[in-house]
Design a protein around this motif. Structure first.
Motif, PDB file in Angstrom:
ATOM      1  N   TYR A 122      11.413  15.643  -3.415  1.00 26.28           N
ATOM      2  CA  TYR A 122      10.701  15.384  -2.162  1.00 26.28           C
ATOM      3  C   TYR A 122       9.946  14.065  -2.239  1.00 26.28           C
ATOM      4  CZ  TYR A 122       6.483  16.976  -4.617  1.00 26.28           C
ATOM      5  OH  TYR A 122       5.443  17.111  -5.511  1.00 26.28           O
ATOM      6  N   THR A 123       9.588  13.554  -1.076  1.00 27.51           N
ATOM      7  CA  THR A 123       8.797  12.334  -0.991  1.00 27.51           C
ATOM      8  C   THR A 123       7.885  12.432   0.224  1.00 27.51           C
ATOM      9  OG1 THR A 123       8.879   9.913  -1.059  1.00 27.51           O
ATOM     10  CG2 THR A 123      10.406  11.012   0.441  1.00 27.51           C
ATOM     11  N   HIS A 124       6.921  11.515   0.288  1.00 25.56           N
ATOM     12  CA  HIS A 124       5.975  11.499   1.398  1.00 25.56           C
ATOM     13  C   HIS A 124       6.070  10.173   2.158  1.00 25.56           C
ATOM     14  CE1 HIS A 124       4.055  14.459  -1.356  1.00 25.56           C
ATOM     15  NE2 HIS A 124       3.682  15.046  -0.241  1.00 25.56           N
ATOM     16  N   PHE A 125       5.685  10.202   3.406  1.00 25.92           N
ATOM     17  CA  PHE A 125       5.386   8.981   4.135  1.00 25.92           C
ATOM     18  C   PHE A 125       4.261   9.283   5.116  1.00 25.92           C
ATOM     19  CE2 PHE A 125       8.882  10.882   6.590  1.00 25.92           C
ATOM     20  CZ  PHE A 125       8.416  10.816   7.894  1.00 25.92           C
ATOM     21  N   TYR A 126       3.706   8.228   5.721  1.00 31.06           N
ATOM     22  CA  TYR A 126       2.516   8.379   6.554  1.00 31.06           C
ATOM     23  C   TYR A 126       2.774   7.847   7.958  1.00 31.06           C
ATOM     24  CZ  TYR A 126       0.385   9.073   2.003  1.00 31.06           C
ATOM     25  OH  TYR A 126       0.092   9.545   0.749  1.00 31.06           O
ATOM     26  N   VAL A 127       2.174   8.508   8.923  1.00 27.21           N
ATOM     27  CA  VAL A 127       2.231   8.068  10.316  1.00 27.21           C
ATOM     28  C   VAL A 127       0.806   7.778  10.755  1.00 27.21           C
ATOM     29  CG1 VAL A 127       2.891   8.662  12.676  1.00 27.21           C
ATOM     30  CG2 VAL A 127       4.270   9.485  10.751  1.00 27.21           C
ATOM     31  N   LYS A 128       0.596   6.540  11.246  1.00 29.09           N
ATOM     32  CA  LYS A 128      -0.751   6.106  11.619  1.00 29.09           C
ATOM     33  C   LYS A 128      -0.712   5.362  12.953  1.00 29.09           C
ATOM     34  CE  LYS A 128      -1.790   5.158   6.720  1.00 29.09           C
ATOM     35  NZ  LYS A 128      -2.245   4.137   5.746  1.00 29.09           N
ATOM     36  N   LYS A 129      -1.895   5.123  13.499  1.00 29.11           N
ATOM     37  CA  LYS A 129      -2.010   4.223  14.634  1.00 29.11           C
ATOM     38  C   LYS A 129      -1.736   2.800  14.160  1.00 29.11           C
ATOM     39  CE  LYS A 129      -3.356   6.011  18.682  1.00 29.11           C
ATOM     40  NZ  LYS A 129      -2.681   5.685  19.960  1.00 29.11           N
ATOM     41  N   ALA A 130      -0.905   2.096  14.882  1.00 29.98           N
ATOM     42  CA  ALA A 130      -0.594   0.714  14.496  1.00 29.98           C
ATOM     43  C   ALA A 130      -1.834  -0.160  14.643  1.00 29.98           C
ATOM     44  CB  ALA A 130       0.540   0.175  15.356  1.00 29.98           C
ATOM     45  N   ASP A 131      -2.093  -0.964  13.620  1.00 30.32           N
ATOM     46  CA  ASP A 131      -3.237  -1.874  13.608  1.00 30.32           C
ATOM     47  C   ASP A 131      -2.755  -3.201  13.045  1.00 30.32           C
ATOM     48  OD1 ASP A 131      -6.105  -2.692  13.511  1.00 30.32           O
ATOM     49  OD2 ASP A 131      -5.759  -2.613  11.354  1.00 30.32           O
ATOM     50  N   ALA A 132      -3.037  -4.293  13.757  1.00 30.65           N
ATOM     51  CA  ALA A 132      -2.514  -5.599  13.355  1.00 30.65           C
ATOM     52  C   ALA A 132      -2.972  -5.981  11.947  1.00 30.65           C
ATOM     53  CB  ALA A 132      -2.946  -6.661  14.366  1.00 30.65           C
ATOM     54  N   SER A 133      -4.242  -5.725  11.620  1.00 34.01           N
ATOM     55  CA  SER A 133      -4.745  -6.063  10.286  1.00 34.01           C
ATOM     56  C   SER A 133      -3.933  -5.366   9.201  1.00 34.01           C
ATOM     57  CB  SER A 133      -6.219  -5.646  10.154  1.00 34.01           C
ATOM     58  OG  SER A 133      -7.017  -6.301  11.091  1.00 34.01           O
ATOM     59  N   ARG A 134      -3.698  -4.071   9.407  1.00 31.98           N
ATOM     60  CA  ARG A 134      -2.964  -3.290   8.409  1.00 31.98           C
ATOM     61  C   ARG A 134      -1.524  -3.784   8.282  1.00 31.98           C
ATOM     62  NH1 ARG A 134      -4.052   1.224  10.463  1.00 31.98           N
ATOM     63  NH2 ARG A 134      -5.993   1.489   9.332  1.00 31.98           N
ATOM     64  N   ILE A 135      -0.919  -4.149   9.387  1.00 26.93           N
ATOM     65  CA  ILE A 135       0.461  -4.650   9.356  1.00 26.93           C
ATOM     66  C   ILE A 135       0.534  -5.984   8.624  1.00 26.93           C
ATOM     67  CG2 ILE A 135       2.332  -5.541  10.807  1.00 26.93           C
ATOM     68  CD1 ILE A 135       1.544  -3.352  12.858  1.00 26.93           C
ATOM     69  N   TYR A 136      -0.419  -6.882   8.886  1.00 25.00           N
ATOM     70  CA  TYR A 136      -0.454  -8.142   8.141  1.00 25.00           C
ATOM     71  C   TYR A 136      -0.605  -7.865   6.642  1.00 25.00           C
ATOM     72  CZ  TYR A 136      -1.077 -10.745  12.528  1.00 25.00           C
ATOM     73  OH  TYR A 136      -0.893 -11.292  13.774  1.00 25.00           O
ATOM     74  N   GLY A 137      -1.463  -6.902   6.303  1.00 22.45           N
ATOM     75  CA  GLY A 137      -1.670  -6.571   4.897  1.00 22.45           C
ATOM     76  C   GLY A 137      -0.419  -6.034   4.242  1.00 22.45           C
ATOM     77  N   LEU A 138       0.291  -5.146   4.937  1.00 17.53           N
ATOM     78  CA  LEU A 138       1.533  -4.592   4.412  1.00 17.53           C
ATOM     79  C   LEU A 138       2.595  -5.672   4.224  1.00 17.53           C
ATOM     80  CD1 LEU A 138       1.681  -1.374   6.606  1.00 17.53           C
ATOM     81  CD2 LEU A 138       1.652  -1.370   4.112  1.00 17.53           C
ATOM     82  N   GLU A 139       2.708  -6.544   5.207  1.00 16.95           N
ATOM     83  CA  GLU A 139       3.719  -7.598   5.132  1.00 16.95           C
ATOM     84  C   GLU A 139       3.420  -8.576   3.991  1.00 16.95           C
ATOM     85  OE1 GLU A 139       7.215  -9.693   6.319  1.00 16.95           O
ATOM     86  OE2 GLU A 139       6.491  -7.632   6.531  1.00 16.95           O
ATOM     87  N   LEU A 140       2.151  -8.929   3.821  1.00 22.44           N
ATOM     88  CA  LEU A 140       1.777  -9.823   2.728  1.00 22.44           C
ATOM     89  C   LEU A 140       1.985  -9.152   1.370  1.00 22.44           C
ATOM     90  CD1 LEU A 140      -1.426 -11.375   4.307  1.00 22.44           C
ATOM     91  CD2 LEU A 140       0.685 -12.605   3.762  1.00 22.44           C
ATOM     92  N   GLU A 141       1.729  -7.845   1.307  1.00 21.71           N
ATOM     93  CA  GLU A 141       1.997  -7.115   0.071  1.00 21.71           C
ATOM     94  C   GLU A 141       3.487  -7.163  -0.261  1.00 21.71           C
ATOM     95  OE1 GLU A 141       1.358  -4.362  -3.224  1.00 21.71           O
ATOM     96  OE2 GLU A 141       0.126  -5.832  -2.152  1.00 21.71           O
ATOM     97  N   HIS A 142       4.323  -7.000   0.744  1.00 22.61           N
ATOM     98  CA  HIS A 142       5.768  -7.015   0.548  1.00 22.61           C
ATOM     99  C   HIS A 142       6.244  -8.387   0.055  1.00 22.61           C
ATOM    100  CE1 HIS A 142       9.946  -5.834   1.276  1.00 22.61           C
ATOM    101  NE2 HIS A 142      10.122  -7.028   1.800  1.00 22.61           N
ATOM    102  N   ILE A 143       5.681  -9.453   0.624  1.00 23.61           N
ATOM    103  CA  ILE A 143       6.131 -10.805   0.295  1.00 23.61           C
ATOM    104  C   ILE A 143       5.568 -11.279  -1.050  1.00 23.61           C
ATOM    105  CG2 ILE A 143       6.124 -13.225   1.024  1.00 23.61           C
ATOM    106  CD1 ILE A 143       5.805 -12.219   3.915  1.00 23.61           C
ATOM    107  N   LEU A 144       4.289 -10.996  -1.305  1.00 23.32           N
ATOM    108  CA  LEU A 144       3.592 -11.617  -2.424  1.00 23.32           C
ATOM    109  C   LEU A 144       3.479 -10.739  -3.660  1.00 23.32           C
ATOM    110  CD1 LEU A 144       0.701 -13.391  -0.495  1.00 23.32           C
ATOM    111  CD2 LEU A 144       2.861 -14.365  -1.275  1.00 23.32           C
ATOM    112  N   SER A 145       3.804  -9.457  -3.530  1.00 20.08           N
ATOM    113  CA  SER A 145       3.694  -8.556  -4.673  1.00 20.08           C
ATOM    114  C   SER A 145       5.055  -8.390  -5.335  1.00 20.08           C
ATOM    115  CB  SER A 145       3.181  -7.189  -4.196  1.00 20.08           C
ATOM    116  OG  SER A 145       3.368  -6.207  -5.183  1.00 20.08           O
ATOM    117  N   PRO A 146       5.078  -8.093  -6.631  1.00 23.05           N
ATOM    118  CA  PRO A 146       6.357  -7.772  -7.270  1.00 23.05           C
ATOM    119  C   PRO A 146       6.906  -6.434  -6.789  1.00 23.05           C
ATOM    120  CG  PRO A 146       4.536  -7.443  -8.800  1.00 23.05           C
ATOM    121  CD  PRO A 146       3.967  -8.129  -7.597  1.00 23.05           C
TER     122      PRO A 146
END
Length: 354
Positions: A122-146
């Motif tokens: 099994y695995t988990h995922f999360y459903v949240k209200k979309a927030d621009a700050s959080r989306i920018y953070g996720l995208e930067l994590e994807h680009i800049l993190s290993p």
């Protein structure tokens, strides 16, 4: 009160058209029509307790039969999009075991547990209200993190994959003292790098429960990595200390570990290594970074007084005029990235500041 004190609850910032177009360009838009508000229509709930019979602050929610069938189907489709190619053939092998709701924190997420009935994985995922700050953070994590991260947006709803690991507060309370001296030194090194990474990319509020410790077995040793799991405070706060995990009282055991295990020269070495690694990632994804920073520069994701406070703090910290001339949070982050890459290109990694 910690030295990095967050005084007010952060508001939710909407996803503007430019950001939505960017997400569509990079396949971040969900084809499945599911909304956060749909999950709020639960008819009952019970508290969820951990193995020590402590309240987890999550509530397991229940729906009437008609709504549950529709919600389950859409959640299984979301799972397929996140972890596969969206193929509907796998849906018959999936089962939604539970839907949990948390009122703690800004995002008030739903946590979805999906199980493969063929092997009980099994695995988990999360459903949240979309927030621009959080989306920018996720995208930067994807680009800049290993470590890459999957997420999807549909209308005003954000779907995030679960990040595996041991919550920092749990690790410090139950496992840190059991580590060997060598392991403690390695954890101290990772915290220095994590602290530097958060500071440079302006990811705030990394208190112990907002990141995870990941033990990795490597031949005859265990090494540890630290990953953020909450991106709500990306480029929001005006207080520079909010972006430096070392200043949160919840992280004091880590700070103490750094003081005990590392010499000043080693700390500077690890900071420089992290700056160099980030600079390389920024340069290797230069076009994508420029695209997202341009959108951030035109987006209102923080009060103007926070922008003014942060840019002046960073100007005093670095003496770089790019910070002083920044008008919005996107410009402040762009100045930080330029500072790091410029020093990297000049092979001047030992310059004070970032």
């Amino acid at each position: 009160m910690s030295e990095a004190d967050i005084l007010f609850k952060k508001p939710t910032y909407p996803v503007n058209k430019s950001l939505f177009d960017y997400l569509e360009r990079f396949d971040r838009i969900s084809k499945v029509q599911i909304c956060y508000d749909d999950l709020l229509r639960f008819s009952g709930s019970i508290n969820v307790y951990d193995k020590q019979d402590q309240d987890t602050l999550w509530a397991r929610v229940f729906y009437n039969e008609f709504e549950r069938n529709e919600i389950d189907l859409n959640l299984k489709k979301i799972y397929s999009l996140l972890h596969s190619d969206g193929n509907s053939d796998i849906l018959k092998f999936l089962h939604v075991d539970s839907i949990d709701y948390c009122t703690f924190g800004n995002s008030k997420p739903f946590r979805i547990k999906v199980r493969n009935i063929l092997n009980d994985n099994y695995t988990h995922f999360y459903v949240k209200k979309a927030d621009a700050s959080r989306i920018y953070g996720l995208e930067l994590e994807h680009i800049l993190s290993p470590d890459k991260i999957n997420f999807l947006v549909y209308d005003d709803t954000l779907i995030e994959e679960h990040i595996l690991g041991i919550p920092g507060d749990v690790f410090m309370e139950t496992l840190l003292n059991k580590c060997t001296e060598t392991e403690k030194a390695q954890i101290a090194k990772e915290f220095v790098k994590f602290n530097e990474r958060c500071m440079i990319r302006l990811l705030g509020d990394m208190r112990a429960y907002n990141y995870v410790i990941i033990p990795i077995h490597d031949f005859d040793q265990v090494v540890y990595r630290i990953r953020p799991i909450d991106f709500d405070q990306q480029c929001y706060e005006g207080n520079f200390k909010i972006y430096r995990p070392q200043f949160f009282k919840e992280n004091y055991p880590m700070v103490r570990l750094v003081k005990e295990k590392l010499q000043e020269s080693s700390i500077e070495q690890y900071k420089n290594e992290e700056r160099a690694a980030l600079a390389k990632r920024i340069l290797s994804a230069e076009n994508r970074i420029k695209r997202i920073l341009k959108i951030m520069g035109n987006d209102l994701i923080a009060p103007q007084e926070y922008v003014d406070q942060l840019k002046m703090d960073l100007y005093k910290y670095t003496n770089d005029l790019n910070f002083k001339n920044a008008k919005r949070m996107g410009h402040v982050l762009s100045a930080a990235f330029k500072f790091v890459t410029r020093n990297f290109k000049n092979a001047n990694l030992f310059k004070p500041g970032f």
